[in-house]
Design an enzyme around this catalytic site. Sequence first.
Site, PDB file in Angstrom:
ATOM      1  N   SER A  37       0.879  -1.179   0.000  1.00 30.82           N
ATOM      2  CA  SER A  37       0.000   0.000   0.000  1.00 30.82           C
ATOM      3  C   SER A  37       0.909   1.220   0.000  1.00 30.82           C
ATOM      4  O   SER A  37       2.125   1.092   0.094  1.00 30.82           O
ATOM      5  CB  SER A  37      -0.896   0.006   1.236  1.00 30.82           C
ATOM      6  OG  SER A  37      -0.099   0.060   2.402  1.00 30.82           O
ATOM      7  N   LEU A  84       0.584 -10.371   4.857  1.00 30.10           N
ATOM      8  CA  LEU A  84       0.574 -10.722   3.431  1.00 30.10           C
ATOM      9  C   LEU A  84      -0.610 -11.648   3.214  1.00 30.10           C
ATOM     10  O   LEU A  84      -0.930 -12.455   4.079  1.00 30.10           O
ATOM     11  CB  LEU A  84       1.883 -11.429   3.061  1.00 30.10           C
ATOM     12  CG  LEU A  84       3.164 -10.628   3.337  1.00 30.10           C
ATOM     13  CD1 LEU A  84       4.405 -11.497   3.109  1.00 30.10           C
ATOM     14  CD2 LEU A  84       3.221  -9.376   2.462  1.00 30.10           C
ATOM     15  N   SER A 125      -9.408 -14.923   8.755  1.00 27.64           N
ATOM     16  CA  SER A 125     -10.051 -15.203   7.466  1.00 27.64           C
ATOM     17  C   SER A 125     -10.857 -16.487   7.535  1.00 27.64           C
ATOM     18  O   SER A 125     -10.505 -17.437   8.260  1.00 27.64           O
ATOM     19  CB  SER A 125      -8.957 -15.358   6.408  1.00 27.64           C
ATOM     20  OG  SER A 125      -9.495 -15.873   5.215  1.00 27.64           O
ATOM     21  N   TYR A 149      -0.707 -19.479   3.534  1.00 21.76           N
ATOM     22  CA  TYR A 149      -1.369 -18.250   4.004  1.00 21.76           C
ATOM     23  C   TYR A 149      -2.406 -18.582   5.076  1.00 21.76           C
ATOM     24  O   TYR A 149      -2.429 -17.984   6.159  1.00 21.76           O
ATOM     25  CB  TYR A 149      -2.031 -17.519   2.829  1.00 21.76           C
ATOM     26  CG  TYR A 149      -3.058 -16.496   3.267  1.00 21.76           C
ATOM     27  CD1 TYR A 149      -2.672 -15.339   3.952  1.00 21.76           C
ATOM     28  CD2 TYR A 149      -4.425 -16.693   3.037  1.00 21.76           C
ATOM     29  CE1 TYR A 149      -3.619 -14.408   4.383  1.00 21.76           C
ATOM     30  CE2 TYR A 149      -5.372 -15.766   3.464  1.00 21.76           C
ATOM     31  CZ  TYR A 149      -4.963 -14.631   4.138  1.00 21.76           C
ATOM     32  OH  TYR A 149      -5.899 -13.726   4.567  1.00 21.76           O
ATOM     33  N   LYS A 153      -2.744 -17.686   9.302  1.00 22.07           N
ATOM     34  CA  LYS A 153      -3.903 -17.109   9.999  1.00 22.07           C
ATOM     35  C   LYS A 153      -4.299 -17.975  11.188  1.00 22.07           C
ATOM     36  O   LYS A 153      -4.575 -17.488  12.275  1.00 22.07           O
ATOM     37  CB  LYS A 153      -5.076 -16.977   9.019  1.00 22.07           C
ATOM     38  CG  LYS A 153      -4.887 -15.881   7.994  1.00 22.07           C
ATOM     39  CD  LYS A 153      -4.977 -14.546   8.696  1.00 22.07           C
ATOM     40  CE  LYS A 153      -4.620 -13.377   7.840  1.00 22.07           C
ATOM     41  NZ  LYS A 153      -4.453 -12.126   8.572  1.00 22.07           N
ATOM     42  N   ASP A 297     -10.029 -24.194  -5.493  1.00 23.32           N
ATOM     43  CA  ASP A 297     -11.309 -23.534  -5.226  1.00 23.32           C
ATOM     44  C   ASP A 297     -12.347 -24.531  -4.722  1.00 23.32           C
ATOM     45  O   ASP A 297     -12.334 -25.697  -5.102  1.00 23.32           O
ATOM     46  CB  ASP A 297     -11.861 -22.877  -6.503  1.00 23.32           C
ATOM     47  CG  ASP A 297     -11.353 -21.455  -6.684  1.00 23.32           C
ATOM     48  OD1 ASP A 297     -10.568 -20.984  -5.830  1.00 23.32           O
ATOM     49  OD2 ASP A 297     -11.717 -20.831  -7.697  1.00 23.32           O
TER      50      ASP A 297
END
Length: 340
Positions: A37, A84, A125, A149, A153, A297
């Site tokens: 950002s 990240l 998440s 990832y 979390k 997915d």
Amino acid sequence: MSRILVTGGTGYIGTHVLAALSEAGHHAIPLDNFSNSSPAAAERLREITPRIAPPVEIDMRDRLGLASLLAREKVDAVIHLAGLKAVGESVEQPLRYYDNNVRGTVTLLQALADANVTRFVFGSSATVYSPEGTTPSTEQSAVGPTSPYGRTKRLVEQILEDTAAADPRWRIAVLRYFNPAGAHSSGVIGEHPRGVPNNLMPYVCRVAAGQLSRLQIFGNDYPTPDGTGVRDYIHVCDLAEGHVAALGVLEGIPAGEVLTANLGTGRGVSVKELIETFERVNGIAIARETVSRRPGDVAVYCANPEFAQSRLGWKARRSLEDICRDAWRYAERSAREKWP
Ligand code: NAD
Ligand code: UD1
């Protein structure tokens, strides 16, 4: 009014949390290392909500930097969003993800404990849930993240549980986000991924802006009503308000416990429905083609949001139409004004 440090405060969700904190009368202090950002979005937001402090540039792995910040700024609570978040990248660079997300959070918690700042909200998440678990997911559904990832979390959630159990000073809430999308209605902040977006809504916006030629729909043979993947898209401003609600109940969390809540709407939306809604509310056609499923997915990911409603007194209020309209307002303006 409380003084709230927001790590990752210049990122997508962070800037919206700053806006929500300010609207609720809090003083927000954004902290970021600007790895994903820039200070520009927070500065634009400051023009319309002056109660937000200028962003502080610190890497959360820099314990001395954090200690000096906490020595000079009074902080009542922390909303921890720095991290990240790209699933594919985490498969290629797991050590970078564990270093940043896990070591970074441990360093942050150490600095906070030293400074006696023990009110903490963590941005987790829905990816921590096992794809084999029940859907809609409740907070009791089986966990089992499938990427590095997701494992960072879940590890942070466990570190927080252990921290709360060991030290009665802490009051900790963990918020599990479903699919944040949309933007602040002012159009000055929104989602701004670098490079080609991985996620659906920013990709749709790039096609709408003429920056990408067509959207690929990843599979139309899922066991869902129209065959495309179903997700629980939550307006990022609703999500941000969920953090303010969590701050409001922190003091009531019993010592030793962590409050864990889903932030979602409970309504599943297919890829096809999202595209068609975007086209209808914005009057723009989205060129698309159907390709094979994206590896990893799942067919349906959806929240049961009842616990957040009963315990936080919070509920998502904005519609899919609002999400599509607000996402495009920001994307169109940021493309036109060439925002960094
Ligand atoms: P983002 O990349 O826009 O914001 C994260 C911010 O953290 C960035 O501004 C980045 O520069 C900063 N950051 C990264 N490492 C840092 C470090 N070591 N020190 C200081 N700052 C650092 O992402 P976002 O979408 O706003 O996500 C915020 C949080 O929410 C993340 O923790 C993410 O895992 C989580 N989350 C996001 C989503 C989503 O779909 N956007 C979904 C679930 C959870
Ligand atoms: C992804 C991440 C998840 C993360 C979430 C953040 C993966 C496997 N999962 O979830 O860990 O928490 O983002 O928001 O990366 N789609 C298309 N075409 C596209 C992009 C997406 O058809 O170009 C479809 C996907 O197949 C899916 C839906 O749109 O059905 C949403 O995809 P996406 O926005 O990437 O989110 P998730 O896959 O839910």
